[in-house]
Design an enzyme around this catalytic site. Sequence first.
Site, PDB file in Angstrom:
ATOM      1  N   ALA A 189       0.832  -1.212   0.000  1.00  0.00           N
ATOM      2  CA  ALA A 189       0.000   0.000   0.000  1.00  0.00           C
ATOM      3  C   ALA A 189       0.864   1.260   0.000  1.00  0.00           C
ATOM      4  O   ALA A 189       1.110   1.865  -1.047  1.00  0.00           O
ATOM      5  CB  ALA A 189      -0.946  -0.010   1.192  1.00  0.00           C
TER       6      ALA A 189
ATOM      7  N   GLU B 100      11.792   6.161   0.083  1.00  0.00           N
ATOM      8  CA  GLU B 100      11.988   5.659  -1.269  1.00  0.00           C
ATOM      9  C   GLU B 100      12.671   6.724  -2.125  1.00  0.00           C
ATOM     10  O   GLU B 100      12.397   7.912  -1.950  1.00  0.00           O
ATOM     11  CB  GLU B 100      10.645   5.259  -1.890  1.00  0.00           C
ATOM     12  CG  GLU B 100       9.971   4.080  -1.200  1.00  0.00           C
ATOM     13  CD  GLU B 100       8.684   3.640  -1.896  1.00  0.00           C
ATOM     14  OE1 GLU B 100       8.379   4.182  -2.982  1.00  0.00           O
ATOM     15  OE2 GLU B 100       7.992   2.766  -1.365  1.00  0.00           O
TER      16      GLU B 100
ATOM     17  N   HIS C   6       8.503  -1.029  -5.364  1.00  0.00           N
ATOM     18  CA  HIS C   6       7.246  -0.311  -5.613  1.00  0.00           C
ATOM     19  C   HIS C   6       6.670  -0.693  -6.984  1.00  0.00           C
ATOM     20  O   HIS C   6       6.432   0.150  -7.849  1.00  0.00           O
ATOM     21  CB  HIS C   6       7.454   1.204  -5.523  1.00  0.00           C
ATOM     22  CG  HIS C   6       6.206   1.932  -5.101  1.00  0.00           C
ATOM     23  ND1 HIS C   6       6.214   3.011  -4.256  1.00  0.00           N
ATOM     24  CD2 HIS C   6       4.897   1.735  -5.407  1.00  0.00           C
ATOM     25  CE1 HIS C   6       4.978   3.449  -4.060  1.00  0.00           C
ATOM     26  NE2 HIS C   6       4.166   2.688  -4.755  1.00  0.00           N
TER      27      HIS C   6
ATOM     28  N   GLY D   6       3.703  -2.304  -7.406  1.00  0.00           N
ATOM     29  CA  GLY D   6       2.278  -2.597  -7.301  1.00  0.00           C
ATOM     30  C   GLY D   6       1.480  -2.255  -8.539  1.00  0.00           C
ATOM     31  O   GLY D   6       0.578  -3.001  -8.939  1.00  0.00           O
TER      32      GLY D   6
END
Length: 531
Positions: free
Chosen positions: A233, A263, A281, A283
């Site tokens: 998330a 990040e 990352h 997703g």
Amino acid sequence: MAPKVLISDKLSDAAVQIFRDRGIDVDFMPDLGKDKDRLAELIGQYDGLAIRSATKVTPTILDAATRLKVIGRAGIGVDNVDKEAASKKGVIVMNTPFGNMITTAEHAIAMMFAVARQIPEASASTHAGKWEKSKFMGVELTAKTLGVIGAGNIGGIVCDRARGLKMKVIAYDPFLSEEKAAKMGVEKVELDDLLKRADFITLHVPLTDTTRNILSRENLEKTKKGVRIINCARGGLVDEQALAEMLKSGHVAGAAFDVFAEEPATENPLFGLPNVVCTPHLGAATTEAQENVALQVAEQMSNYLLDGAVENALNMPSMTAEEAKVMGPWVALAGHLGSFVGQMTDEPIKAINILYDGVVADMNLDALNCAVIAGIMKKVNPDVNMVSAPVIAKERGIKISTTNQDKSGAFEGYIKVTVVTDKRERSIAGTCFSDGKPRFIQIKGINIDAEVGAHMLYTTNEDIPGIIGTLGGTMGRHGVNIANFTLGRAAAGGEAIALLYLDAEPAEDVLEELEKTGMFQQIKPLEFEVA
């Protein structure tokens, strides 16, 4: 002049073409977002800015964005946009929350499989020529309890997929009703219960003050021994240092993270630990998702710049293209009503009360509220709009209240705006006729029928003979043409008002001459933005 959009990150050619097909002038500079100084130099030329995650929209960029009306983020996260600064500037911030839902949910499921069966480590071991079959003993997902924190769009898809895997799904989400949970086939629980029961925990909430470190050290200590935790998330939802310690102690059996507190993540307490799966990352990183969000943001920005439709905005109520067409006259009316009371009020406003009656009561009231507030605030800030106005009102401590009711009078619908100060209350009501033109229908409780014009003059007086002649004669002597003349009174011989729609703004000497007659209690020139 056609709206002009800058694309400062990598978007697909099809998205660029959408802008062009809609008649929008677009400059595609996919590497510009990395150069903040050059972006600040150019941004003043554009009405819209389309971005992904590389472009950072800071207050400095927004200060230089003198024409900017909308920022469109192709994706869900808008951490790279200063939303507060954008709102104060009056710039709408949109995202595309639905374009990558399936992709992100599938990644969470994939990460759950990976950590359950230690797939990355087993793969690396096998590539290295080892055959460590007994080392990588996994667990099944079937019959395990999955705790889902956040059962919204993406979390809901994860719940559905997990049930297909024959998992028992429990969900913590303060906004999830019992009825919705039953329909989804999940059990709604409190957070402590979820932590105690779940074999796997997956997070699907945004990063807010409420959710930051929702899996804190304290909450991690409440989890079931052997739990596996998945976060696809947002970074910052989990105390990564505490999690690392619990992985080392064996209390947590594994973790799979696609997002991190910092990040790009080149260093992290989770890196290098056994049975921790990490991805950079990813997703939303599928061909389908990247294309979907790019096309979606291009359509949304085009709809706003051309039709006034507001979709998936984070700092303004949404209003579809269909709503915008129907509500257009009412939005204009709401702005005019707000502008009237705003121009008439010199002392600080404590509260704004808005009444919606009849057909308008079933419309998008949040958008209409923004229009009213913007109209009121324009007196103190001419650059205010429907985005920035509620921010300014909140900063000033102004209370906003809304009432809607069924049709109660001669009109199919109307809006009444009342402002409250320490000294008085001032109200005005208006409606839209079938021709789409806004009309003022009541001021101070006195019924009128006045067309709204760019230049108007409002007067109050006792109901005595000669008012029409005095107003008309004065305007005539000074060469000011009257387009429309409206009178109203509370009762014969009582308080009366006049509202004149003029072809030009009355000069100061016109107002002085009217003042000298002694016939008027109040003389107020008004200006309105009319199409």
